[in-house]
Each structure stands twice: as C-alpha cells, then as structure tokens.
Design a protein around this motif. Structure first.
Motif, PDB file in Angstrom:
ATOM      1  N   UNK A   6       0.874  -1.542   0.024  1.00 24.42           N
ATOM      2  CA  UNK A   6       0.240  -0.006   0.321  1.00 24.42           C
ATOM      3  C   UNK A   6       0.992   0.862  -0.242  1.00 24.42           C
ATOM      4  N   UNK A   7       1.610   1.292   0.983  1.00 22.82           N
ATOM      5  CA  UNK A   7       2.975   2.490   0.903  1.00 22.82           C
ATOM      6  C   UNK A   7       3.913   3.002  -1.020  1.00 22.82           C
ATOM      7  N   UNK A  12       3.882   5.600  -5.636  1.00 19.53           N
ATOM      8  CA  UNK A  12       3.790   5.791  -6.973  1.00 19.53           C
ATOM      9  C   UNK A  12       3.180   5.962  -7.001  1.00 19.53           C
ATOM     10  N   UNK A  13       1.676   6.717  -7.028  1.00 24.20           N
ATOM     11  CA  UNK A  13       1.023   7.364  -7.174  1.00 24.20           C
ATOM     12  C   UNK A  13       1.144   9.015  -7.235  1.00 24.20           C
ATOM     13  N   UNK A  43      10.020   3.841  -9.723  1.00 25.22           N
ATOM     14  CA  UNK A  43       8.674   4.179  -8.718  1.00 25.22           C
ATOM     15  C   UNK A  43       7.395   4.265  -9.281  1.00 25.22           C
ATOM     16  N   UNK A  44       7.571   4.754 -10.822  1.00 25.57           N
ATOM     17  CA  UNK A  44       6.167   5.181 -10.736  1.00 25.57           C
ATOM     18  C   UNK A  44       5.235   3.717 -11.251  1.00 25.57           C
ATOM     19  N   UNK A  50       9.682   4.038  -3.745  1.00 27.74           N
ATOM     20  CA  UNK A  50      10.195   5.243  -3.475  1.00 27.74           C
ATOM     21  C   UNK A  50      10.824   5.132  -2.446  1.00 27.74           C
ATOM     22  N   UNK A  51      12.195   5.989  -1.938  1.00 28.39           N
ATOM     23  CA  UNK A  51      12.676   5.926  -0.333  1.00 28.39           C
ATOM     24  C   UNK A  51      11.898   7.459  -0.100  1.00 28.39           C
ATOM     25  N   UNK A  52      11.919   7.894   1.323  1.00 30.66           N
ATOM     26  CA  UNK A  52      11.185   9.062   2.257  1.00 30.66           C
ATOM     27  C   UNK A  52      11.698  10.545   1.223  1.00 30.66           C
TER      28      UNK A  52
END
Length: 73
Positions: A6-7, A12-13, A43-44, A50-52
């Motif tokens: 979910x994260x 990604x979104x 990432x997309x 994607x990291x913080x």
C-alpha cells in the motif's frame, strides 16, 4: 494488500501525479530533475518503493517545479 504494498502504491501515485500535472514525459521529468530514468520508472510502476528523500523531493517539485529545475541545473 500488505502495508508495504500500500505504501509503495501511494508513493508511486504521488510521483506519477506530480509528473503528469507538469504535462511531461518520464524522460523529460528524469532529465529536468536529475532522476535516473530507470529509477523513476521503477517508482512510478511501484516495482520499487520510493525512499523518503525521493518523496520529499517530489513534494518540493510539486510546489515550485521551475525553482527546483533551475536549482539542479
């Protein structure tokens, strides 16, 4: 879906939405903001979370894309 999945999807979104709001391709975004194209695609497409720091960077890009582009040029 797991919490991790979910994260990854939410991040990604956010990244995809930022890019599409600018109306530019992945290649253009990657070049303009100095992000490796393959990394951006990962990432997309939520292949990699994607990291913080990347999420923070994208949030800054959303606020002032021209400033960020000029700063990293």
């Amino acid at each position: 879906m797991s919490a991790e999945g979910l994260e990854r999807a939410q991040r990604s979104r956010l990244i995809r939405t930022a890019r599409t709001a600018l109306g530019i391709s992945q290649a253009e975004f990657a070049e303009r903001f100095h992000v490796p194209l393959g990394t951006l695609q990962d990432w997309e497409h939520a292949r990699v979370t994607a990291p913080d720091y990347a999420v923070a960077y994208v949030r800054v890009i959303i606020r002032d894309p021209d400033f960020v582009a000029a700063t990293v040029a």
